[in-house]
Design a protein around this motif. Structure first.
Motif, mmCIF file in Angstrom:
data_model
loop_
_atom_site.group_PDB
_atom_site.id
_atom_site.type_symbol
_atom_site.label_atom_id
_atom_site.label_comp_id
_atom_site.label_asym_id
_atom_site.label_seq_id
_atom_site.Cartn_x
_atom_site.Cartn_y
_atom_site.Cartn_z
ATOM 1 N N TRP A 270 2.456 61.206 -30.334
ATOM 2 C CA TRP A 270 2.971 60.159 -31.212
ATOM 3 C C TRP A 270 2.066 58.936 -31.219
ATOM 4 C CZ3 TRP A 270 5.362 63.196 -33.839
ATOM 5 C CH2 TRP A 270 6.476 63.934 -33.461
ATOM 6 N N MET A 271 1.489 58.626 -30.067
ATOM 7 C CA MET A 271 0.583 57.480 -29.984
ATOM 8 C C MET A 271 -0.559 57.616 -30.982
ATOM 9 S SD MET A 271 -1.671 56.235 -26.689
ATOM 10 C CE MET A 271 -2.405 57.865 -26.517
ATOM 11 N N THR B 77 1.543 58.685 -35.286
ATOM 12 C CA THR B 77 2.468 57.864 -36.082
ATOM 13 C C THR B 77 1.753 56.794 -36.924
ATOM 14 O OG1 THR B 77 2.948 56.501 -34.115
ATOM 15 C CG2 THR B 77 4.508 58.260 -34.662
ATOM 16 N N PHE C 221 8.457 55.194 -31.987
ATOM 17 C CA PHE C 221 7.073 54.833 -32.271
ATOM 18 C C PHE C 221 6.877 54.494 -33.753
ATOM 19 C CE2 PHE C 221 5.673 56.534 -28.144
ATOM 20 C CZ PHE C 221 4.710 55.585 -27.815
ATOM 21 N N ASP D 109 5.568 50.881 -35.163
ATOM 22 C CA ASP D 109 4.407 50.779 -36.045
ATOM 23 C C ASP D 109 4.774 50.175 -37.396
ATOM 24 O OD1 ASP D 109 2.962 51.881 -34.019
ATOM 25 O OD2 ASP D 109 2.881 53.899 -34.867
ATOM 26 N N ASN E 247 0.188 51.110 -29.974
ATOM 27 C CA ASN E 247 0.632 52.333 -29.289
ATOM 28 C C ASN E 247 -0.146 52.552 -27.995
ATOM 29 O OD1 ASN E 247 2.293 52.700 -31.457
ATOM 30 N ND2 ASN E 247 1.155 54.407 -32.330
ATOM 31 N N TRP F 154 1.205 52.770 -24.071
ATOM 32 C CA TRP F 154 0.858 53.839 -23.137
ATOM 33 C C TRP F 154 0.256 53.275 -21.848
ATOM 34 C CZ3 TRP F 154 -4.394 55.905 -22.297
ATOM 35 C CH2 TRP F 154 -4.399 56.980 -21.408
#
Length: 237
Positions: A56-57, A60, A141, A145, A166, A170
């Motif tokens: 997803w990091m 997205t 996420f 964003d 993102n 993390w």
């Protein structure tokens, strides 16, 4: 909101954006499934979903980079601002369209546990619980964003900023798990971590508290996005 939703869904699949997202997502998922399950001859999907959580990091930003910046690129932002719709409906419609594309990708990746079930033993409740957490994490996420890109005019800048945020999320999650970080700092970071909230789902424990946290996080980010857009609209007028 329905008109905005249908407009964005069509935009995703009449352009390459939606297809690109799904294709790259499935390519990464296939590689992880092959290395983690096929090569290891394992039916355990915990490691698979754990590794997919980091996807997803990367992906997205592809979904959100055109939601608002694309309006400026197509010179339709004036029409959007003058539309007889509340900003809340516009943000919600765009967000739900992005989530729909994400849901399609997640649904298609469910073929991997089905393959395992066809040739071996699979604990379905564990997989379903993991997928629920995985989907909620992806929704969070996207909301994050959407918030950070809601007032940008360049799609490239929107994608870069979304990815940067993102990445910070993390890195903050890694920081919270470090033994060298004081508990005074690590505990608040862990509390807000979108990754740590995913852990109970990976352990086949459906956590109402963590599910509620993801939903409240989505609501908070969309509320902030609405505030940012409303403030920018009032300044222009």
């Amino acid at each position: 909101m329905r008109a905005i939703y249908h407009k964005e869904i069509k935009s995703y699949f009449f352009t390459f954006t939606g297809w690109l997202f799904i294709t790259v997502y499935l390519a990464i998922a296939s590689l992880i499934f092959y290395l983690n399950n096929v090569v290891q001859r394992s039916g355990d999907f915990t490691a698979f979903l754990s590794m997919m959580g980091y996807v997803w990091m990367l992906l997205t930003p592809v979904l959100v980079m055109r939601l608002f910046a694309g309006e400026h690129r197509q010179h339709t932002e004036v029409l959007l601002r003058s539309a007889p719709l509340p900003v809340t409906a516009i943000v919600a419609g765009k967000y739900l369209a992005a989530v729909s594309v994400l849901l399609i990708a997640v649904f298609l990746s469910f073929v991997y546990p089905l393959l395992v079930a066809a040739y071996g033993r699979l604990y379905l409740p564990e997989v379903l619980t993991g997928y629920i957490g995985f989907f909620l994490q992806g929704c969070a996420f996207i909301a994050l964003d959407v918030m950070v890109t809601s007032n940008l005019k360049s799609q490239v800048a929107a994608a870069a900023l979304a990815f940067g945020v993102n990445l910070i999320v993390w890195l903050a999650s890694l920081l919270s798990g470090s033994a060298n970080v004081p508990a005074l700092l690590s505990r608040p970071v862990a509390f807000f971590s979108l990754y740590d909230r995913f852990v109970p789902f990976l352990n086949a424990q459906f956590s109402p508290a963590n599910a509620l946290y993801y939903l409240l996080f989505v609501f908070s980010m969309l509320t902030l996005a609405t505030f940012i857009i409303t403030t920018a609209r009032n300044r222009r007028t």
